[in-house]
Design a protein around this motif. Structure first.
Motif, PDB file in Angstrom:
ATOM      1  N   LEU A  66       0.808  -1.220   0.000  1.00 19.20           N
ATOM      2  CA  LEU A  66       0.000   0.000   0.000  1.00 19.20           C
ATOM      3  C   LEU A  66       0.842   1.272   0.000  1.00 19.20           C
ATOM      4  O   LEU A  66       0.312   2.358  -0.200  1.00 19.20           O
ATOM      5  N   GLY A  67       2.127   1.142   0.270  1.00 21.16           N
ATOM      6  CA  GLY A  67       2.991   2.313   0.316  1.00 21.16           C
ATOM      7  C   GLY A  67       2.680   3.213   1.505  1.00 21.16           C
ATOM      8  O   GLY A  67       2.703   4.433   1.387  1.00 21.16           O
ATOM      9  N   ILE A  68       2.382   2.595   2.658  1.00 19.22           N
ATOM     10  CA  ILE A  68       2.063   3.359   3.869  1.00 19.22           C
ATOM     11  C   ILE A  68       3.099   3.088   4.944  1.00 19.22           C
ATOM     12  O   ILE A  68       3.800   2.083   4.899  1.00 19.22           O
ATOM     13  N   GLU A  69       3.156   3.974   5.922  1.00 19.02           N
ATOM     14  CA  GLU A  69       4.051   3.794   7.068  1.00 19.02           C
ATOM     15  C   GLU A  69       3.276   3.730   8.378  1.00 19.02           C
ATOM     16  O   GLU A  69       3.853   3.513   9.421  1.00 19.02           O
ATOM     17  N   GLU A  70       1.968   3.931   8.318  1.00 14.82           N
ATOM     18  CA  GLU A  70       1.161   3.953   9.538  1.00 14.82           C
ATOM     19  C   GLU A  70       0.866   2.548  10.054  1.00 14.82           C
ATOM     20  O   GLU A  70       1.222   1.556   9.421  1.00 14.82           O
ATOM     21  N   ASP A  71       0.215   2.468  11.204  1.00 14.59           N
ATOM     22  CA  ASP A  71      -0.163   1.207  11.830  1.00 14.59           C
ATOM     23  C   ASP A  71      -1.107   0.451  10.887  1.00 14.59           C
ATOM     24  O   ASP A  71      -2.220   0.899  10.612  1.00 14.59           O
ATOM     25  N   VAL A  72      -0.670  -0.695  10.406  1.00  9.66           N
ATOM     26  CA  VAL A  72      -1.413  -1.482   9.426  1.00  9.66           C
ATOM     27  C   VAL A  72      -2.755  -1.946   9.975  1.00  9.66           C
ATOM     28  O   VAL A  72      -3.776  -1.858   9.291  1.00  9.66           O
ATOM     29  N   VAL A  73      -2.776  -2.448  11.191  1.00  9.14           N
ATOM     30  CA  VAL A  73      -4.018  -2.967  11.764  1.00  9.14           C
ATOM     31  C   VAL A  73      -5.042  -1.842  11.918  1.00  9.14           C
ATOM     32  O   VAL A  73      -6.200  -1.998  11.537  1.00  9.14           O
ATOM     33  N   GLU A  74      -4.628  -0.703  12.433  1.00  8.61           N
ATOM     34  CA  GLU A  74      -5.558   0.419  12.588  1.00  8.61           C
ATOM     35  C   GLU A  74      -6.026   0.926  11.227  1.00  8.61           C
ATOM     36  O   GLU A  74      -7.200   1.260  11.058  1.00  8.61           O
ATOM     37  N   PHE A  75      -5.134   0.973  10.269  1.00  9.17           N
ATOM     38  CA  PHE A  75      -5.485   1.396   8.917  1.00  9.17           C
ATOM     39  C   PHE A  75      -6.579   0.487   8.358  1.00  9.17           C
ATOM     40  O   PHE A  75      -7.591   0.963   7.825  1.00  9.17           O
ATOM     41  N   CYS A  76      -6.398  -0.819   8.476  1.00  9.35           N
ATOM     42  CA  CYS A  76      -7.369  -1.786   7.954  1.00  9.35           C
ATOM     43  C   CYS A  76      -8.685  -1.736   8.723  1.00  9.35           C
ATOM     44  O   CYS A  76      -9.762  -1.809   8.121  1.00  9.35           O
ATOM     45  N   LYS A  77      -8.614  -1.599  10.048  1.00  2.00           N
ATOM     46  CA  LYS A  77      -9.845  -1.481  10.843  1.00  2.00           C
ATOM     47  C   LYS A  77     -10.636  -0.255  10.421  1.00  2.00           C
ATOM     48  O   LYS A  77     -11.869  -0.307  10.323  1.00  2.00           O
ATOM     49  N   ASN A  78      -9.952   0.850  10.157  1.00  5.87           N
ATOM     50  CA  ASN A  78     -10.640   2.066   9.708  1.00  5.87           C
ATOM     51  C   ASN A  78     -11.323   1.844   8.372  1.00  5.87           C
ATOM     52  O   ASN A  78     -12.423   2.367   8.142  1.00  5.87           O
ATOM     53  N   LYS A  79     -10.720   1.064   7.489  1.00  2.00           N
ATOM     54  CA  LYS A  79     -11.348   0.746   6.200  1.00  2.00           C
ATOM     55  C   LYS A  79     -12.581  -0.137   6.406  1.00  2.00           C
ATOM     56  O   LYS A  79     -13.591   0.027   5.729  1.00  2.00           O
ATOM     57  N   VAL A  80     -12.502  -1.067   7.347  1.00  2.00           N
ATOM     58  CA  VAL A  80     -13.658  -1.918   7.652  1.00  2.00           C
ATOM     59  C   VAL A  80     -14.814  -1.070   8.170  1.00  2.00           C
ATOM     60  O   VAL A  80     -15.972  -1.271   7.802  1.00  2.00           O
ATOM     61  N   LEU A  81     -14.507  -0.110   9.018  1.00  2.00           N
ATOM     62  CA  LEU A  81     -15.540   0.733   9.629  1.00  2.00           C
ATOM     63  C   LEU A  81     -16.074   1.824   8.697  1.00  2.00           C
ATOM     64  O   LEU A  81     -17.147   2.379   8.949  1.00  2.00           O
ATOM     65  N   ASP A  82     -15.346   2.120   7.638  1.00  2.00           N
ATOM     66  CA  ASP A  82     -15.749   3.170   6.698  1.00  2.00           C
ATOM     67  C   ASP A  82     -17.049   2.756   5.993  1.00  2.00           C
ATOM     68  O   ASP A  82     -17.125   1.691   5.391  1.00  2.00           O
ATOM     69  N   LYS A  83     -18.050   3.601   6.061  1.00  2.00           N
ATOM     70  CA  LYS A  83     -19.352   3.304   5.463  1.00  2.00           C
ATOM     71  C   LYS A  83     -19.283   3.170   3.944  1.00  2.00           C
ATOM     72  O   LYS A  83     -20.168   2.583   3.336  1.00  2.00           O
ATOM     73  N   LYS A  84     -18.229   3.697   3.319  1.00  2.00           N
ATOM     74  CA  LYS A  84     -18.070   3.605   1.867  1.00  2.00           C
ATOM     75  C   LYS A  84     -17.494   2.257   1.428  1.00  2.00           C
ATOM     76  O   LYS A  84     -17.467   1.948   0.241  1.00  2.00           O
ATOM     77  N   SER A  85     -17.030   1.458   2.388  1.00  2.00           N
ATOM     78  CA  SER A  85     -16.396   0.185   2.049  1.00  2.00           C
ATOM     79  C   SER A  85     -17.424  -0.865   1.643  1.00  2.00           C
ATOM     80  O   SER A  85     -18.495  -0.964   2.234  1.00  2.00           O
ATOM     81  N   LEU A  86     -17.051  -1.639   0.638  1.00  2.00           N
ATOM     82  CA  LEU A  86     -17.824  -2.802   0.226  1.00  2.00           C
ATOM     83  C   LEU A  86     -17.227  -3.989   0.967  1.00  2.00           C
ATOM     84  O   LEU A  86     -16.037  -4.279   0.821  1.00  2.00           O
ATOM     85  N   ILE A  87     -18.050  -4.657   1.783  1.00  2.00           N
ATOM     86  CA  ILE A  87     -17.574  -5.788   2.582  1.00  2.00           C
ATOM     87  C   ILE A  87     -18.371  -7.021   2.180  1.00  2.00           C
ATOM     88  O   ILE A  87     -19.599  -6.990   2.157  1.00  2.00           O
ATOM     89  N   TYR A  88     -17.648  -8.096   1.849  1.00  2.00           N
ATOM     90  CA  TYR A  88     -18.330  -9.337   1.502  1.00  2.00           C
ATOM     91  C   TYR A  88     -17.444 -10.524   1.874  1.00  2.00           C
ATOM     92  O   TYR A  88     -16.241 -10.395   2.034  1.00  2.00           O
ATOM     93  N   ARG A  89     -18.112 -11.643   2.069  1.00  2.00           N
ATOM     94  CA  ARG A  89     -17.386 -12.859   2.410  1.00  2.00           C
ATOM     95  C   ARG A  89     -17.476 -13.816   1.236  1.00  2.00           C
ATOM     96  O   ARG A  89     -18.541 -14.017   0.650  1.00  2.00           O
ATOM     97  N   LYS A  90     -16.341 -14.408   0.907  1.00  2.00           N
ATOM     98  CA  LYS A  90     -16.265 -15.400  -0.155  1.00  2.00           C
ATOM     99  C   LYS A  90     -15.421 -16.542   0.385  1.00  2.00           C
ATOM    100  O   LYS A  90     -14.223 -16.361   0.639  1.00  2.00           O
ATOM    101  N   GLY A  91     -16.047 -17.672   0.627  1.00  2.00           N
ATOM    102  CA  GLY A  91     -15.323 -18.815   1.185  1.00  2.00           C
ATOM    103  C   GLY A  91     -14.830 -18.526   2.588  1.00  2.00           C
ATOM    104  O   GLY A  91     -15.586 -18.091   3.442  1.00  2.00           O
ATOM    105  N   LYS A  92     -13.539 -18.718   2.800  1.00  2.00           N
ATOM    106  CA  LYS A  92     -12.970 -18.576   4.140  1.00  2.00           C
ATOM    107  C   LYS A  92     -12.475 -17.170   4.450  1.00  2.00           C
ATOM    108  O   LYS A  92     -11.910 -16.933   5.507  1.00  2.00           O
TER     109      LYS A  92
END
Length: 80
Positions: free
Chosen positions: A27-53
């Motif tokens: 991603l070319g980032i230097e910030e906290d990866v886990v917090e970055f990803c959690k913020n994307k999960v919480l972002d209302k603009k994100s498309l979230i779906y489950r496929k298999g595992k």
């Protein structure tokens, strides 16, 4: 499975040491990866779906893959 399952368990999201360096490089980032990803999960603009595992989170040009059982962030990359 509904995306609420991922949201309810957001506190379980984590990654490995190697995952941190891989995701930062992808991603070319230097910030906290886990917090970055959690913020994307919480972002209302994100498309979230489950496929298999895995859960997939798409937000803008970023796609994140999270294991649905362990909640480990497997990878994140820029969608081309």
């Amino acid at each position: 499975m509904e995306k609420n399952e991922l949201l309810i368990n957001i506190y379980k999201i984590h990654t490995t040491y190697l995952g941190i360096s891989r995701i930062k490089r992808n991603l070319g980032i230097e910030e906290d990866v886990v917090e970055f990803c959690k913020n994307k999960v919480l972002d209302k603009k994100s498309l979230i779906y489950r496929k298999g595992k895995n859960w997939y989170i798409e937000n803008g040009a970023i796609k994140i893959t999270i294991n649905a059982t362990s909640y480990t962030i497997i990878t994140a990359h820029i969608i081309k």
